[in-house]
Design a protein around this motif. Sequence first.
Motif, PDB file in Angstrom:
ATOM      1  N   ILE A 199     -16.351  -0.728   3.869  1.00 46.93           N
ATOM      2  CA  ILE A 199     -15.268   0.254   3.775  1.00 46.93           C
ATOM      3  C   ILE A 199     -15.156   0.784   2.346  1.00 46.93           C
ATOM      4  CG2 ILE A 199     -12.765   0.575   3.947  1.00 46.93           C
ATOM      5  CD1 ILE A 199     -12.851  -1.514   6.259  1.00 46.93           C
ATOM      6  N   GLN A 200     -15.227  -0.109   1.365  1.00 48.67           N
ATOM      7  CA  GLN A 200     -15.171   0.324  -0.036  1.00 48.67           C
ATOM      8  C   GLN A 200     -16.326   1.272  -0.360  1.00 48.67           C
ATOM      9  OE1 GLN A 200     -15.160  -3.615  -1.750  1.00 48.67           O
ATOM     10  NE2 GLN A 200     -12.986  -3.469  -2.271  1.00 48.67           N
ATOM     11  N   MET A 201     -17.516   0.952   0.124  1.00 52.35           N
ATOM     12  CA  MET A 201     -18.682   1.805  -0.130  1.00 52.35           C
ATOM     13  C   MET A 201     -18.504   3.178   0.507  1.00 52.35           C
ATOM     14  SD  MET A 201     -21.730  -1.035   0.217  1.00 52.35           S
ATOM     15  CE  MET A 201     -22.993   0.191   0.359  1.00 52.35           C
ATOM     16  N   LYS A 202     -17.924   3.223   1.710  1.00 55.00           N
ATOM     17  CA  LYS A 202     -17.684   4.513   2.366  1.00 55.00           C
ATOM     18  C   LYS A 202     -16.659   5.336   1.592  1.00 55.00           C
ATOM     19  CE  LYS A 202     -19.083   3.383   7.032  1.00 55.00           C
ATOM     20  NZ  LYS A 202     -19.950   4.459   7.413  1.00 55.00           N
ATOM     21  N   LEU A 203     -15.643   4.688   1.050  1.00 51.80           N
ATOM     22  CA  LEU A 203     -14.652   5.394   0.245  1.00 51.80           C
ATOM     23  C   LEU A 203     -15.293   5.962  -1.017  1.00 51.80           C
ATOM     24  CD1 LEU A 203     -11.768   6.287  -0.408  1.00 51.80           C
ATOM     25  CD2 LEU A 203     -11.333   3.982  -1.311  1.00 51.80           C
ATOM     26  N   VAL A 204     -16.092   5.162  -1.695  1.00 51.99           N
ATOM     27  CA  VAL A 204     -16.786   5.639  -2.901  1.00 51.99           C
ATOM     28  C   VAL A 204     -17.723   6.789  -2.549  1.00 51.99           C
ATOM     29  CG1 VAL A 204     -18.491   5.005  -4.668  1.00 51.99           C
ATOM     30  CG2 VAL A 204     -16.591   3.466  -4.156  1.00 51.99           C
ATOM     31  N   TYR A 205     -18.464   6.663  -1.464  1.00 56.20           N
ATOM     32  CA  TYR A 205     -19.376   7.729  -1.036  1.00 56.20           C
ATOM     33  C   TYR A 205     -18.602   9.024  -0.778  1.00 56.20           C
ATOM     34  CZ  TYR A 205     -22.670  10.471   1.652  1.00 56.20           C
ATOM     35  OH  TYR A 205     -23.460  11.496   2.099  1.00 56.20           O
ATOM     36  N   GLU A 260     -15.691   6.641 -14.016  1.00 56.92           N
ATOM     37  CA  GLU A 260     -15.778   5.320 -13.403  1.00 56.92           C
ATOM     38  C   GLU A 260     -14.428   4.607 -13.346  1.00 56.92           C
ATOM     39  OE1 GLU A 260     -18.133   1.149 -14.157  1.00 56.92           O
ATOM     40  OE2 GLU A 260     -19.136   3.018 -14.698  1.00 56.92           O
ATOM     41  N   LYS A 261     -13.648   4.685 -14.410  1.00 56.76           N
ATOM     42  CA  LYS A 261     -12.341   4.013 -14.435  1.00 56.76           C
ATOM     43  C   LYS A 261     -11.402   4.575 -13.371  1.00 56.76           C
ATOM     44  CE  LYS A 261     -12.887   1.216 -17.917  1.00 56.76           C
ATOM     45  NZ  LYS A 261     -12.991  -0.209 -17.711  1.00 56.76           N
ATOM     46  N   ALA A 262     -11.462   5.886 -13.129  1.00 56.10           N
ATOM     47  CA  ALA A 262     -10.624   6.501 -12.094  1.00 56.10           C
ATOM     48  C   ALA A 262     -11.046   6.012 -10.712  1.00 56.10           C
ATOM     49  CB  ALA A 262     -10.706   8.021 -12.178  1.00 56.10           C
ATOM     50  N   LEU A 263     -12.342   5.914 -10.487  1.00 55.92           N
ATOM     51  CA  LEU A 263     -12.851   5.425  -9.205  1.00 55.92           C
ATOM     52  C   LEU A 263     -12.437   3.969  -8.991  1.00 55.92           C
ATOM     53  CD1 LEU A 263     -14.518   6.071  -6.714  1.00 55.92           C
ATOM     54  CD2 LEU A 263     -16.550   5.401  -7.983  1.00 55.92           C
ATOM     55  N   GLU A 264     -12.531   3.162 -10.034  1.00 62.87           N
ATOM     56  CA  GLU A 264     -12.110   1.767  -9.942  1.00 62.87           C
ATOM     57  C   GLU A 264     -10.622   1.668  -9.632  1.00 62.87           C
ATOM     58  OE1 GLU A 264     -13.195  -0.124 -13.608  1.00 62.87           O
ATOM     59  OE2 GLU A 264     -15.345   0.043 -13.202  1.00 62.87           O
ATOM     60  N   ARG A 265      -9.812   2.543 -10.229  1.00 60.52           N
ATOM     61  CA  ARG A 265      -8.366   2.520  -9.991  1.00 60.52           C
ATOM     62  C   ARG A 265      -8.044   2.890  -8.540  1.00 60.52           C
ATOM     63  NH1 ARG A 265      -4.568  -0.162  -9.706  1.00 60.52           N
ATOM     64  NH2 ARG A 265      -2.545   0.846  -9.584  1.00 60.52           N
ATOM     65  N   ILE A 266      -8.768   3.864  -8.000  1.00 62.06           N
ATOM     66  CA  ILE A 266      -8.561   4.234  -6.594  1.00 62.06           C
ATOM     67  C   ILE A 266      -8.899   3.053  -5.687  1.00 62.06           C
ATOM     68  CG2 ILE A 266      -9.416   5.694  -4.710  1.00 62.06           C
ATOM     69  CD1 ILE A 266      -9.571   7.978  -6.767  1.00 62.06           C
ATOM     70  N   LEU A 267      -9.994   2.358  -5.981  1.00 56.31           N
ATOM     71  CA  LEU A 267     -10.340   1.172  -5.186  1.00 56.31           C
ATOM     72  C   LEU A 267      -9.259   0.104  -5.302  1.00 56.31           C
ATOM     73  CD1 LEU A 267     -14.171   0.901  -5.850  1.00 56.31           C
ATOM     74  CD2 LEU A 267     -13.059   1.475  -3.690  1.00 56.31           C
ATOM     75  N   GLU A 268      -8.672  -0.068  -6.488  1.00 55.49           N
ATOM     76  CA  GLU A 268      -7.579  -1.027  -6.659  1.00 55.49           C
ATOM     77  C   GLU A 268      -6.362  -0.619  -5.837  1.00 55.49           C
ATOM     78  OE1 GLU A 268      -6.685  -1.275 -10.815  1.00 55.49           O
ATOM     79  OE2 GLU A 268      -8.620  -2.179 -11.308  1.00 55.49           O
ATOM     80  N   PRO A 316      -5.230  -3.421  -1.061  1.00 58.22           N
ATOM     81  CA  PRO A 316      -4.410  -4.121  -0.046  1.00 58.22           C
ATOM     82  C   PRO A 316      -4.632  -3.582   1.370  1.00 58.22           C
ATOM     83  CG  PRO A 316      -3.084  -3.562  -1.964  1.00 58.22           C
ATOM     84  CD  PRO A 316      -4.405  -2.868  -2.139  1.00 58.22           C
ATOM     85  N   TYR A 317      -4.760  -2.277   1.500  1.00 63.51           N
ATOM     86  CA  TYR A 317      -4.988  -1.677   2.820  1.00 63.51           C
ATOM     87  C   TYR A 317      -6.362  -2.077   3.359  1.00 63.51           C
ATOM     88  CZ  TYR A 317      -5.875   1.740   6.460  1.00 63.51           C
ATOM     89  OH  TYR A 317      -6.200   2.328   7.645  1.00 63.51           O
ATOM     90  N   ILE A 318      -7.393  -1.979   2.535  1.00 63.75           N
ATOM     91  CA  ILE A 318      -8.746  -2.317   2.967  1.00 63.75           C
ATOM     92  C   ILE A 318      -8.826  -3.800   3.339  1.00 63.75           C
ATOM     93  CG2 ILE A 318     -11.162  -2.497   2.229  1.00 63.75           C
ATOM     94  CD1 ILE A 318     -10.671   0.061   0.534  1.00 63.75           C
ATOM     95  N   THR A 319      -8.165  -4.637   2.572  1.00 62.06           N
ATOM     96  CA  THR A 319      -8.138  -6.069   2.890  1.00 62.06           C
ATOM     97  C   THR A 319      -7.477  -6.305   4.244  1.00 62.06           C
ATOM     98  OG1 THR A 319      -8.133  -6.697   0.561  1.00 62.06           O
ATOM     99  CG2 THR A 319      -7.286  -8.324   2.125  1.00 62.06           C
ATOM    100  N   TYR A 341       0.810  -1.215   0.000  1.00 63.00           N
ATOM    101  CA  TYR A 341       0.000   0.000   0.000  1.00 63.00           C
ATOM    102  C   TYR A 341       0.842   1.263   0.000  1.00 63.00           C
ATOM    103  CZ  TYR A 341      -2.943   3.695   1.759  1.00 63.00           C
ATOM    104  OH  TYR A 341      -3.570   4.892   1.931  1.00 63.00           O
ATOM    105  N   MET A 342       1.896   1.298   0.772  1.00 62.13           N
ATOM    106  CA  MET A 342       2.675   2.523   0.920  1.00 62.13           C
ATOM    107  C   MET A 342       3.885   2.585   0.000  1.00 62.13           C
ATOM    108  SD  MET A 342       0.895   4.334   2.861  1.00 62.13           S
ATOM    109  CE  MET A 342       1.984   5.707   3.188  1.00 62.13           C
TER     110      MET A 342
END
Length: 82
Positions: A66-72, A25-33, A37-40, A3-4
């Motif tokens: 957690i992923q939903m909160k990040l997207v929100y 959408e692709k940028a949001l997906e990339r941020i989630l990617e 590792p950190y969210i996992t 992650y770091m």
Amino acid sequence: MKYMDEGVIRELSDDLITRAVNGEEKALERILEIFDPYITTVSSFDRVLPGGKIVRELDEDMKIRIQMKLVYAIQNKWEKQR
């Protein structure tokens, strides 16, 4: 990739964040990617099995929350860029 790692931090650029905030959408997906590792890691826990063996398990519901909160936060908390 951790992650770091410097490459990951460099990849999380102002441009990527701005595109995600503006609804790409692709940028949001990339941020989630990038954060996966950190969210996992924070969504995982150790379970002790009978006999004393320790196994690492993932709480999938927590990971999704957690992923939903990040997207929100990206979609609703940051000011849209023109």
